[in-house]
Design a protein around this motif. Structure first.
Motif, PDB file in Angstrom:
ATOM      1  N   ARG A  72      43.457  52.888  39.865  1.00 54.34           N
ATOM      2  CA  ARG A  72      42.700  51.636  39.731  1.00 54.34           C
ATOM      3  C   ARG A  72      43.337  50.530  40.566  1.00 54.34           C
ATOM      4  NH1 ARG A  72      38.883  54.743  38.478  1.00 54.34           N
ATOM      5  NH2 ARG A  72      38.837  55.579  36.342  1.00 54.34           N
ATOM      6  N   ALA A  73      42.506  49.802  41.303  1.00 53.46           N
ATOM      7  CA  ALA A  73      42.997  48.732  42.185  1.00 53.46           C
ATOM      8  C   ALA A  73      42.656  47.380  41.575  1.00 53.46           C
ATOM      9  CB  ALA A  73      42.375  48.874  43.570  1.00 53.46           C
ATOM     10  N   LYS A  80      48.877  44.609  45.086  1.00 52.08           N
ATOM     11  CA  LYS A  80      49.926  45.619  45.030  1.00 52.08           C
ATOM     12  C   LYS A  80      49.338  46.995  44.734  1.00 52.08           C
ATOM     13  CE  LYS A  80      54.322  46.653  42.737  1.00 52.08           C
ATOM     14  NZ  LYS A  80      55.290  46.210  41.692  1.00 52.08           N
ATOM     15  N   ASP A  81      48.327  47.038  43.847  1.00 54.12           N
ATOM     16  CA  ASP A  81      47.655  48.300  43.525  1.00 54.12           C
ATOM     17  C   ASP A  81      46.961  48.869  44.758  1.00 54.12           C
ATOM     18  OD1 ASP A  81      48.447  48.117  40.891  1.00 54.12           O
ATOM     19  OD2 ASP A  81      46.565  47.192  40.222  1.00 54.12           O
ATOM     20  N   ARG A  82      46.276  48.016  45.504  1.00 54.73           N
ATOM     21  CA  ARG A  82      45.561  48.473  46.708  1.00 54.73           C
ATOM     22  C   ARG A  82      46.525  49.023  47.748  1.00 54.73           C
ATOM     23  NH1 ARG A  82      42.322  44.033  45.193  1.00 54.73           N
ATOM     24  NH2 ARG A  82      43.516  42.556  46.449  1.00 54.73           N
ATOM     25  N   LEU A  91      49.089  53.955  50.351  1.00 50.36           N
ATOM     26  CA  LEU A  91      50.276  54.791  50.549  1.00 50.36           C
ATOM     27  C   LEU A  91      50.067  56.181  49.939  1.00 50.36           C
ATOM     28  CD1 LEU A  91      53.128  52.220  49.791  1.00 50.36           C
ATOM     29  CD2 LEU A  91      52.546  53.204  52.018  1.00 50.36           C
ATOM     30  N   THR A  92      49.436  56.220  48.767  1.00 49.67           N
ATOM     31  CA  THR A  92      49.173  57.503  48.109  1.00 49.67           C
ATOM     32  C   THR A  92      48.237  58.355  48.957  1.00 49.67           C
ATOM     33  OG1 THR A  92      49.443  56.508  45.930  1.00 49.67           O
ATOM     34  CG2 THR A  92      48.237  58.585  46.028  1.00 49.67           C
TER      35      THR A  92
END
Length: 505
Positions: free
Chosen positions: A348-349, A353-355, A360-361
């Motif tokens: 979940r974005a 920082k999540d995005r 990266l993932t």
């Protein structure tokens, strides 16, 4: 050839293997599952380790359950770390449900409700098969790393173990270890100094404080006898199915030190005792570590290095390690780089920082002309995941967004009565749940100290008695009465007076 046909061909060819495999589900294209486009994982590469990741509620636990079931059916034993307490349902068959039937119709797989052979293990006072290990089995190096000791302190621990080996003092539990630490700088100080050199009281005090910290997290329940034989994790039932060993950890979520201690000791014991597997085509044991961040977040640098080393080496023993966590970044890069299978549920974005983490993932997965990986990661539904495995030659299989099959066992926990029934039937409970406290370093040192104290008292008593019996050598200072008269001034004057009168005559 249409896009769907080309995709179906790529997935089918990329997931066809000569040896045995397990089926995770069917591939998805344009948010629709493609029937019979099965996503498979060959048994041959399951010792290459893996990762199951995804946000809360996306289906990680059910994926873990599906893998455990299918491995058990193939005769491969499994060890599950059950942090949340929701895996005991593997011991009972699931139930048919309209949503399960719909899912399996889309995948193209039949659904059959089944139960599996399960044993419940415990590190704490929860009901189940008690897992224990002795301090001696840990050895000085592993124990020092778990306690996060300095080089000097680690050297003292090595000396302690050497002394116990030389004097046949079994180190079974933490009580034994604390006793020998105290003995080294108190009653046995001279003995240690003569044989091994001076041991600092400050250093032993620091080690003792680390041991107490470990005890406060419940390690005193783990250290002791009867030691768990890791070969009991590889049992097969009468139907040829591998046992699913579920380690109940619901009451130690706030004690990561104990969890890390157990995991490291278990992996070290497996690596030491399991024979080299070679290219057998199937693993001997598969271990799933749920909430894996609990190991890595609280681990010292020395402990992390030890874990990384074991992850690299243990695959040669036919053991696969699978880390289950919310985000791949929870796993150190050195470990992440060793993982051949990646099953990524939705991320979940909510923040920038999540995005960034999602981008990266996405870079950890093979490129695909059918997917924008970063976009797919945020659009996956519950029970869907990106799957990237290794084929039998160690090459990545085609990346596939996958509709995962449903677990065959119960997707809920056992009742209290069902848990009690399961535990009462366990053969391992009878083997390991008797508490044994045989004579070890603690008792032997106490006896040694008592004997030394008794001998010292006897010696003191002997010296006291010998003083009483010895003749007096001091001369009396009292003067003899005759001598006293003869040497008196009056007597001398009288003698001189008599002598004077005689001489005048």
């Amino acid at each position: 050839m249409t896009t769907n046909d080309a995709f179906f061909k790529e997935i089918t060819e990329g997931n066809t293997f000569k040896g045995e495999y397990i089926t995770m589900g069917s591939a998805i294209l344009n948010e629709q599952p493609i029937k019979n486009a099965y996503v498979n994982i060959p048994l041959k590469t399951l010792n290459r380790h893996g990762l199951i990741a995804g946000a809360t509620g996306t289906g990680k636990t059910k994926t873990l359950q599906v893998m455990a079931e299918n491995l058990s059916e193939k005769g491969i034993p499994v060890l599950l770390m059950d942090i949340k307490g929701d895996l005991s349902g593997l011991a009972k068959p699931g139930e048919n449900h309209v949503k399960i039937d719909e899912r399996h119709e889309k995948i193209g797989l039949p659904f059959t409700a089944k139960s599996f052979p399960v044993d419940l293990l415990t590190l704490s006072e929860q009901d189940g098969v008690r897992l224990r290990a002795t301090v001696s089995e840990f050895g000085p190096i592993l124990l020092s790393r778990i306690l996060d000791l300095t080089d000097t302190q680690s050297g003292i621990v090595s000396v302690i173990f050497k002394y116990c080996d030389d004097n046949k003092l079994p180190l079974l539990d933490l009580k034994d270890f604390k006793k020998i630490l105290q003995y080294a700088t108190q009653e046995g100080k001279a003995e240690f100094q003569e044989a091994y050199g001076r041991i600092s009281t400050a250093s032993t005090g620091a080690i003792l404080r680390k041991v107490v910290e470990l005890e406060q997290q419940g390690a005193d329940l783990f250290f002791g006898e009867t030691s768990f034989d890791v070969q009991d994790l590889t049992r097969i039932d009468n139907e040829g199915r591998g046992y699913i060993n579920i380690l109940r950890l619901t009451d130690i979520q706030d004690r990561p030190k104990l969890f890390s201690t157990f995991m490291l000791s278990l992996l070290a014991e497996i690596y030491t005792t399991f024979p080299e597997q070679g290219d057998s085509g199937r693993p001997e044991l598969v271990i799933f570590i749920d909430e894996a961040h609990l190991i890595f977040n609280e681990a010292s640098k020395a402990l992390l290095n030890q874990i990384e080393s074991i992850v690299k080496l243990i695959r040669s023993k036919g053991v696969g390690l699978y880390f289950v966590t919310q985000n791949p970044t929870d796993v150190p890069e050195a470990v992440l780089g060793q993982l051949g299978l990646k099953i990524q549920h939705a991320l979940r974005a909510f923040t920038a920082k999540d995005r960034k983490a999602i981008k990266l993932t996405a870079q950890n997965y093979p490129d695909s002309e059918y997917y924008d990986t970063a976009t797919v990661l945020t659009n996956l539904g519950t029970g869907e995941a990106l799957v990237s495995a290794l084929d039998e030659k160690g090459r990545p299989t085609p990346l596939a967004a996958t509709m995962m099959r449903a677990p065959m066992s119960r997707m809920d926990v056992l009742t209290t009565g069902e848990l009690s029934e399961l535990i009462s039937k366990s053969k391992l409970v009878k083997k390991y749940n008797e508490t044994i406290d045989r004579e070890s370093a603690y008792e032997l040192l106490n006896e040694k100290i008592k004997l030394a104290e008794a001998e010292a008292e006897k010696e003191a008593e002997r010296q006291k008695e010998s003083k009483k019996k010895a003749p007096t050598r001091r001369k009396s200072t009292a003067m003899n009465p005759i001598v006293k008269v003869l040497t008196s001034a009056t007597f001398i004057r009288s003698v001189f007076g008599i002598l004077t009168k005689v001489m005048k005559k």
